[in-house]
Design a protein around this motif. Structure first.
Motif, mmCIF file in Angstrom:
data_model
loop_
_atom_site.group_PDB
_atom_site.id
_atom_site.type_symbol
_atom_site.label_atom_id
_atom_site.label_comp_id
_atom_site.label_asym_id
_atom_site.label_seq_id
_atom_site.Cartn_x
_atom_site.Cartn_y
_atom_site.Cartn_z
ATOM 1 N N GLN A 97 -13.165 -16.701 -14.412
ATOM 2 C CA GLN A 97 -14.304 -16.705 -15.335
ATOM 3 C C GLN A 97 -14.119 -15.587 -16.356
ATOM 4 N N GLN A 98 -14.192 -15.967 -17.628
ATOM 5 C CA GLN A 98 -13.998 -15.008 -18.708
ATOM 6 C C GLN A 98 -15.326 -14.470 -19.214
ATOM 7 N N THR A 99 -15.274 -13.521 -20.141
ATOM 8 C CA THR A 99 -16.472 -12.830 -20.599
ATOM 9 C C THR A 99 -17.497 -13.789 -21.186
ATOM 10 N N ASN A 100 -17.030 -14.842 -21.844
ATOM 11 C CA ASN A 100 -17.961 -15.797 -22.448
ATOM 12 C C ASN A 100 -18.499 -16.823 -21.453
ATOM 13 N N GLY A 101 -18.128 -16.675 -20.188
ATOM 14 C CA GLY A 101 -18.590 -17.590 -19.152
ATOM 15 C C GLY A 101 -17.674 -18.760 -18.905
ATOM 16 N N SER A 102 -16.681 -18.974 -19.757
ATOM 17 C CA SER A 102 -15.774 -20.112 -19.604
ATOM 18 C C SER A 102 -14.911 -19.959 -18.359
ATOM 19 N N MET A 103 -14.679 -21.080 -17.688
ATOM 20 C CA MET A 103 -13.789 -21.124 -16.521
ATOM 21 C C MET A 103 -12.482 -21.839 -16.852
ATOM 22 N N ILE A 104 -12.277 -22.180 -18.116
ATOM 23 C CA ILE A 104 -11.109 -22.954 -18.502
ATOM 24 C C ILE A 104 -9.920 -22.016 -18.721
ATOM 25 N N GLN A 147 -6.058 -14.418 -22.669
ATOM 26 C CA GLN A 147 -5.289 -13.177 -22.532
ATOM 27 C C GLN A 147 -5.130 -12.799 -21.051
ATOM 28 N N ILE A 148 -4.630 -13.782 -20.301
ATOM 29 C CA ILE A 148 -4.370 -13.609 -18.870
ATOM 30 C C ILE A 148 -2.902 -13.959 -18.610
ATOM 31 N N THR A 149 -2.253 -13.135 -17.802
ATOM 32 C CA THR A 149 -0.857 -13.353 -17.427
ATOM 33 C C THR A 149 -0.775 -13.637 -15.934
ATOM 34 N N GLN A 168 0.669 -13.306 -8.885
ATOM 35 C CA GLN A 168 0.004 -12.088 -9.353
ATOM 36 C C GLN A 168 -0.673 -12.405 -10.683
ATOM 37 N N ILE A 169 -1.896 -11.973 -10.832
ATOM 38 C CA ILE A 169 -2.624 -12.177 -12.075
ATOM 39 C C ILE A 169 -2.872 -10.830 -12.737
ATOM 40 N N ILE A 170 -2.669 -10.776 -14.054
ATOM 41 C CA ILE A 170 -2.850 -9.554 -14.830
ATOM 42 C C ILE A 170 -3.839 -9.836 -15.955
ATOM 43 N N ASN A 171 -4.812 -8.969 -16.103
ATOM 44 C CA ASN A 171 -5.744 -9.056 -17.230
ATOM 45 C C ASN A 171 -5.097 -8.375 -18.432
ATOM 46 N N SER A 172 -4.565 -9.167 -19.330
ATOM 47 C CA SER A 172 -3.869 -8.633 -20.510
ATOM 48 C C SER A 172 -4.803 -8.435 -21.689
ATOM 49 N N GLY A 173 -6.092 -8.701 -21.476
ATOM 50 C CA GLY A 173 -7.054 -8.606 -22.565
ATOM 51 C C GLY A 173 -7.765 -7.268 -22.626
ATOM 52 N N THR A 174 -8.894 -7.266 -23.290
ATOM 53 C CA THR A 174 -9.656 -6.030 -23.504
ATOM 54 C C THR A 174 -11.029 -6.049 -22.838
ATOM 55 N N THR A 175 -11.358 -7.154 -22.143
ATOM 56 C CA THR A 175 -12.639 -7.247 -21.443
ATOM 57 C C THR A 175 -12.409 -7.670 -20.007
ATOM 58 N N ASP A 176 -13.401 -7.424 -19.153
ATOM 59 C CA ASP A 176 -13.297 -7.775 -17.750
ATOM 60 C C ASP A 176 -13.219 -9.292 -17.564
ATOM 61 N N ILE A 177 -12.513 -9.702 -16.511
ATOM 62 C CA ILE A 177 -12.533 -11.096 -16.080
ATOM 63 C C ILE A 177 -12.837 -11.116 -14.585
ATOM 64 N N ASP A 178 -13.313 -12.258 -14.097
ATOM 65 C CA ASP A 178 -13.616 -12.425 -12.671
ATOM 66 C C ASP A 178 -12.744 -13.531 -12.091
ATOM 67 N N ILE A 179 -11.871 -13.147 -11.154
ATOM 68 C CA ILE A 179 -11.053 -14.144 -10.464
ATOM 69 C C ILE A 179 -11.945 -14.857 -9.449
ATOM 70 N N LYS A 180 -11.995 -16.167 -9.519
ATOM 71 C CA LYS A 180 -12.763 -16.957 -8.558
ATOM 72 C C LYS A 180 -11.864 -17.631 -7.517
ATOM 73 N N LYS A 181 -10.616 -17.831 -7.899
ATOM 74 C CA LYS A 181 -9.656 -18.429 -6.971
ATOM 75 C C LYS A 181 -8.260 -18.063 -7.434
ATOM 76 N N ILE A 182 -7.405 -17.694 -6.499
ATOM 77 C CA ILE A 182 -5.985 -17.532 -6.800
ATOM 78 C C ILE A 182 -5.187 -17.882 -5.554
#
Length: 732
Positions: A97-104, A147-149, A168-182
């Motif tokens: 889930q990204q900052t704008n709420g999108s899960m795509i 902006q996710i690697t 492994q997931i890396i937040n390559s952006g400038t805002t927080d993200i929430d991992i819901k599944k990996i």
């Protein structure tokens, strides 16, 4: 080095081919930089592109935004690590889930790196290999918009029919993200007729072997207990119909993780099968701040084209050589006696001294003092968390019993349950907030105990200090680490409200941190895991503790099944198995000591009974069995293990051990219930040298190919229920 990774171009597509002499794993980059799965199975020398997915118009399967036809869709393409929202409606391997709420998310291949060897994962148990033993491919994928690697790791070993994967997931952006599944892995298999092999169970009936059809739709195997658990082992397999121990195709997937886990098996409308494995995404989330990373556990993936025994050999070899880190991993394990069924918590120094002295006369090598030596614990209602000696029971402390044990030529072991706390304890009275609980909710009790929050450093440090004080106070050679309840009212008081989805995984990471530190501080102590028996018997635990108590069910008949199922994944040297008292506390059955001994001697053997109650004949048998076990210990613990007769399908069970050079073997046969007009069973052996002659039980000379292909009658006429036979083979 036998392991290799080839990178090539086939029809314009980048292809990665991992292989050794046994297996190949092939993946590649399709149009729009999609990472596609092509093949996992028996070794092939080259790949020319034969499994590039056909371009077909499948209705209700979306196409890419710049498509000029309808023939290419993520919804049907076999993939390595699918996401959701850009055209694939099957189960995703990742959800963020990204900052704008999108899960795509929509990940594209970016680059790759190949390295020799296999590095350990940070904070997690994992496989390990030096630069001459393995090669690792790391594929980097990016979602440029989010902006996710994602880094996907694939390791191929020189000496195993296995590939190990993680993500492994890396937040390559400038805002927080929430991992819901990996997930740790995803494989999409083409249409096939494979069946699902799984190892479900319950307390005292762990790892039961179940094979079932894979039907259209989604099948989930999971644990939500913050523990791998008795009920569902973190393993599954795909097997060809009518697979046997020595024939048929078999894939196995085993997660190196001890917490809540999930495996997904999904057959899509086109009969393709998607399989996934990883941390359970139920109530899971992980806040990832800019430039932070999150590492998944590893999955061991093994393949066999010659049945289940070959699949098990791949897992046994991988676990023994590339998972276990203890110095005891490849050392002979001692014959032990545990006082639990002899005394339970009703003991004092005098009673223990008698048991120790008698045990020494029985040629036993290790005495283990189980539950009840600490706090004011006389039953299971108190004192967990108070790790100081109960001076009413042991006025001279542990030193007296430890010294006596060593003077008699044995080693001394001790039981702990570090992750738990009793309500009636000094620790709980001082720190009730250290028990896992949700504020303003009542706390469920299980076995009259609570779970300490090992996700919090101050809790771990307190228990660590107490354990060290005990372990430093006298000579202790062995520790049994128990864990007798699962977590309820899960909550971490150190985390804010929007990070409570991290609590379960942080708990397991805390347990791993504790185990890493305690085993590093005491490298000369043999640690054995336990969780109400085999409730947390997994590869993650074996990374720190090279053996595990298979089950609290010590009934020998039940153990034939439980140990048979456990051996699907884990080698005999990882299994604790004891001769228990009769009538058995679990079943009330009385089984003669020969049968009980032979079952226990199939693993790391020991005793769970009062040696003072043995008859003269039983004493002679115990001494003989212990002497026999010592003479054959190397073969039993480190030989090649073959299952011969499945006790889940038959009134018998059988298995055998073969030395690596095939010069010696031991065969064990168990007949459960006697019958009038008994149907005769032919026993065919495995793993022998077909051209050699073998002496069987010191007399008959038979060729290896005759024993394997023709077989023999192991027990022409049983005399009673629960009868066993042992056959010793020596090459002549």
């Amino acid at each position: 080095m036998d392991a290799q990774i080839k990178v090539s171009k086939v029809s314009g597509n980048q292809i990665f081919h991992l292989s050794n002499s046994k297996v190949s794993y092939i993946l590649g980059v399709e149009d729009h930089n999609v990472l596609a799965h092509y093949y996992f199975g028996k070794k092939v020398n080259d790949y020319s592109g034969s499994l590039k997915y056909p371009r077909l118009d499948r209705s209700f399967s979306p196409n890419f935004s710049d498509a000029t036809d309808r023939n290419y869709s993520l919804n049907t393409l076999p993939q390595e690590f699918p996401s959701f929202g850009a055209g694939d409606f099957r189960e995703p391997a990742i959800s963020v889930q990204q900052t704008n709420g999108s899960m795509i998310t929509d990940f594209e291949y970016q680059s790759y790196q190949i390295t020799d060897g296999k590095d350990a994962l940070p904070e997690l148990p994992s496989t390990h290999a030096d630069q001459s033993e393995a090669m690792t491919l790391t594929i980097t994928m990016v979602d440029k918009i989010a902006q996710i690697t994602v880094n996907l790791a694939y390791t191929i070993f020189s000496d195993s029919a296995s590939v190990v994967r993680s993500s492994q997931i890396i937040n390559s952006g400038t805002t927080d993200i929430d991992i819901k599944k990996i997930d740790s892995m995803n494989i999409d298999f083409p249409k096939n007729d494979y069946q699902l092999l799984q190892l479900p169970g319950r307390y005292a009936e762990e790892r039961q072997v179940v094979v079932e059809d894979i039907n259209p739709g989604t099948k989930v195997l999971d644990s939500k207990r913050s523990s791998s658990g008795h009920m569902q082992s973190p393993f599954f397999g795909l097997v060809s119909p009518n697979v046997t121990e020595d024939s048929g195709t078999a894939y196995g997937f085993n997660l190196i993780y001890s917490g809540s886990h999930k495996s997904t098996i999904q057959k899509d409308p086109f009969e393709q099968v998607r399989v996934q494995m990883g941390i359970n995404d139920f109530n899971f989330s992980w806040k990832l701040r800019p430039q932070e990373s999150f590492q998944s556990p590893e999955v061991m993936m093994s393949f066999s084209d010659r049945g289940l025994n070959q699949l098990s050999h791949a897992f046994h070899h991988l676990i023994l050589n590339h998972v276990m880190t203890s110095q005891f991993a490849k050392k002979p394990r001692p014959i032990l006696i545990n006082n639990w069924e002899a005394t339970y918590m009703d003991f004092d120094e005098a009673k223990l001294e008698k048991i120790v002295k008698k045990s020494a006369q029985l040629d036993i090598e290790l005495f283990v003092l189980d539950d009840g030596w600490f706090g004011h614990r006389n039953d299971d209602n108190s004192s967990l968390g108070d790790w100081y000696v109960n001076k009413e029971k042991l006025p001279h402390g542990l030193t007296s019993i430890s010294d006596l044990t060593h003077q008699l030529g044995m080693k001394f072991g001790l039981w702990f349950e570090p992750e738990m706390v009793s309500k009636d304890s000094d620790l709980y009275r001082a720190h009730p907030d250290w028990a896992i609980h949700t504020p303003n909710r009542p706390l469920s009790v299980s076995r009259d105990q609570y779970v300490l929050d090992f996700g919090r450093q101050e809790v771990r440090e307190h228990i660590f200090k107490q354990m060290c004080e005990i372990l430093d106070s006298t000579t202790i050679d062995y520790v049994k680490w128990d864990m007798n309840r699962n977590i309820t009212e899960l909550y971490n008081l150190d985390l804010p409200a929007d990070q409570q989805g991290e609590a379960s995984h942080r708990y397991i990471l805390g347990v791993y941190d504790f185990m890493a530190k305690i085993t590093a501080r005491y490298p000369n102590i043999l640690f054995e895991g336990c969780s109400g028996g085999g409730g947390r018997f997994d590869a993650g635990m074996l990374y720190y503790m090279p053996q595990y108590w298979v089950s609290d069910n010590t009934d020998a008949v039940e153990r034939v099944k439980i140990q048979y199922g456990t051996s699907m994944i884990y080698p005999p040297v990882a299994m604790g198995a004891h001769v228990s008292k009769i009538p058995n506390p679990n079943t009330g059955r009385s089984i003669d000591i020969n049968f009980r001994s032979l079952v226990a001697n199939s693993a790391d053997t020991g005793y769970e009974l009062d040696p003072l109650t043995l008859s003269d004949d039983e004493v002679k048998t115990v001494i003989q069995e212990n002497q026999w076990y010592k003479a054959n210990r190397e073969l039993i613990q480190f030989g090649d293990f073959y299952r011969l007769i499945n006790p889940f399908k038959n009134n018998q069970g059988s298995w055998m051990f073969v030395s690596p050079d095939k010069s010696k073997a031991v065969v064990m046969f168990f007949n459960i219930l006697n019958q009038p007009a008994y149907p005769l069973t032919v026993l065919k052996l495995q793993g022998l040298d077909p051209k050699a002659k073998y002496e069987v039980n010191g007399s008959l000379a038979v060729s290896g190919d005759e024993l394997m292909n023709i077989g023999f009658y192991p027990m022409p006429q049983p005399k009673h229920d629960f009868e066993s036979m042992k056959f010793e083979l020596k090459k002549i």
